[in-house]
Scaffold this motif. Structure first.
Motif, PDB file in Angstrom:
ATOM      1  N   GLU A  74      -9.368  -6.164   4.084  1.00 22.42           N
ATOM      2  CA  GLU A  74      -8.444  -7.297   4.133  1.00 22.42           C
ATOM      3  C   GLU A  74      -8.834  -8.367   3.119  1.00 22.42           C
ATOM      4  O   GLU A  74      -7.977  -8.950   2.449  1.00 22.42           O
ATOM      5  CB  GLU A  74      -8.376  -7.876   5.540  1.00 22.42           C
ATOM      6  N   SER A  95       3.846   9.066  -1.274  1.00 28.64           N
ATOM      7  CA  SER A  95       4.375   7.818  -0.725  1.00 28.64           C
ATOM      8  C   SER A  95       5.873   7.832  -0.611  1.00 28.64           C
ATOM      9  O   SER A  95       6.558   8.652  -1.127  1.00 28.64           O
ATOM     10  CB  SER A  95       3.942   6.640  -1.600  1.00 28.64           C
ATOM     11  N   VAL A 126      -7.608   4.934   4.039  1.00 29.20           N
ATOM     12  CA  VAL A 126      -8.182   3.951   4.961  1.00 29.20           C
ATOM     13  C   VAL A 126      -8.370   4.573   6.341  1.00 29.20           C
ATOM     14  O   VAL A 126      -9.423   4.415   6.964  1.00 29.20           O
ATOM     15  CB  VAL A 126      -7.295   2.683   5.031  1.00 29.20           C
ATOM     16  N   ASP A 127      -7.364   5.295   6.819  1.00 26.82           N
ATOM     17  CA  ASP A 127      -7.473   5.950   8.126  1.00 26.82           C
ATOM     18  C   ASP A 127      -8.659   6.910   8.159  1.00 26.82           C
ATOM     19  O   ASP A 127      -9.406   6.963   9.142  1.00 26.82           O
ATOM     20  CB  ASP A 127      -6.191   6.716   8.466  1.00 26.82           C
ATOM     21  N   ARG A 152       0.841  -1.204   0.000  1.00 24.10           N
ATOM     22  CA  ARG A 152       0.000   0.000   0.000  1.00 24.10           C
ATOM     23  C   ARG A 152       0.869   1.244   0.000  1.00 24.10           C
ATOM     24  O   ARG A 152       1.834   1.338   0.755  1.00 24.10           O
ATOM     25  CB  ARG A 152      -0.893   0.010   1.234  1.00 24.10           C
ATOM     26  N   ARG A 153       0.478   2.205  -0.822  1.00 24.47           N
ATOM     27  CA  ARG A 153       1.156   3.503  -0.800  1.00 24.47           C
ATOM     28  C   ARG A 153       0.637   4.311   0.383  1.00 24.47           C
ATOM     29  O   ARG A 153      -0.414   4.008   0.957  1.00 24.47           O
ATOM     30  CB  ARG A 153       0.882   4.256  -2.097  1.00 24.47           C
ATOM     31  N   ALA A 154       1.367   5.351   0.724  1.00 27.89           N
ATOM     32  CA  ALA A 154       0.995   6.199   1.862  1.00 27.89           C
ATOM     33  C   ALA A 154      -0.394   6.806   1.673  1.00 27.89           C
ATOM     34  O   ALA A 154      -1.170   6.896   2.631  1.00 27.89           O
ATOM     35  CB  ALA A 154       2.035   7.304   2.063  1.00 27.89           C
ATOM     36  N   ASP A 210      -3.033   4.273   2.601  1.00 30.70           N
ATOM     37  CA  ASP A 210      -3.157   4.150   4.061  1.00 30.70           C
ATOM     38  C   ASP A 210      -3.902   5.348   4.651  1.00 30.70           C
ATOM     39  O   ASP A 210      -4.724   5.189   5.556  1.00 30.70           O
ATOM     40  CB  ASP A 210      -1.779   4.014   4.709  1.00 30.70           C
ATOM     41  N   ARG A 211      -3.631   6.531   4.133  1.00 29.02           N
ATOM     42  CA  ARG A 211      -4.338   7.725   4.600  1.00 29.02           C
ATOM     43  C   ARG A 211      -5.834   7.626   4.292  1.00 29.02           C
ATOM     44  O   ARG A 211      -6.673   7.951   5.124  1.00 29.02           O
ATOM     45  CB  ARG A 211      -3.752   8.984   3.962  1.00 29.02           C
ATOM     46  N   TYR A 254      -7.853  -7.075  -0.344  1.00 30.76           N
ATOM     47  CA  TYR A 254      -6.411  -7.205  -0.560  1.00 30.76           C
ATOM     48  C   TYR A 254      -6.044  -8.654  -0.872  1.00 30.76           C
ATOM     49  O   TYR A 254      -5.232  -8.925  -1.760  1.00 30.76           O
ATOM     50  CB  TYR A 254      -5.623  -6.722   0.653  1.00 30.76           C
TER      51      TYR A 254
END
Length: 109
Positions: free
Chosen positions: A40, A109, A16-17, A8-10, A13-14, A43
Motif C-alpha cells: 500500500e 487482465s 500479490v495473492d 492493478r492488472r489481474a 493481483d494474482r 502504491y
C-alpha cells in the motif's frame, strides 16, 4: 501535485495473492499483513512520484516506459507504467525470480 490513481492488472493481483498465501502458509500472519502494508505504501509512493521508479528492466525488456519500485522490508518489486491519468501496475514479483521471463508471461487482465 495530485497523486495519480493506481490501477492493478489481474496478473499483479494474482502475484500479490500468491505472496500473501506464501507468508500465511509459513505461519506468519504478521509478515502477510506487513507485506500488504508495504505494498500500500509503494502504491501511494508511485502514485505521487512515478518517475522515481527504476528503469532498470525497461532496457532489458525493450519496454521504455516500464519502471519498478522495491517494497520496503520485502524482496518484491512493483512493475508499472505511468499513463497520462493513472499508474498501470503490471506485476508484483519477487526480486530473486527471473524477472524478464516472468514479465513476458501473457497478460490475462
Amino acid at each position: 501535485m495530485k497523486a495519480k490513481r493506481v490501477i492493478r492488472r489481474a496478473l499483479a493481483d494474482r502475484d500479490v495473492d500468491e505472496a500473501v498465501d506464501y507468508y500465511l502458509s509459513e505461519g506468519s500472519v504478521q509478515a502477510a499483513l506487513g507485506f500488504i502494508g508495504a505494498l500500500e505504501q509503494a502504491y501511494a509512493h508511485i502514485g505521487r512520484h512515478p518517475a522515481s521508479g527504476s528503469p532498470r528492466y525497461a532496457h532489458e525488456l525493450a519496454l521504455p516506459d516500464l519502471r519498478c519500485w522495491r517494497l520496503t522490508g520485502y524482496p518484491y518489486l512493483v512493475f508499472f507504467v505511468e499513463r497520462e491519468d493513472h499508474i498501470d501496475v503490471w506485476r508484483v514479483l519477487h526480486g530473486e525470480r527471473d524477472i524478464p521471463a516472468w514479465m513476458r508471461e501473457p497478460d490475462q487482465s
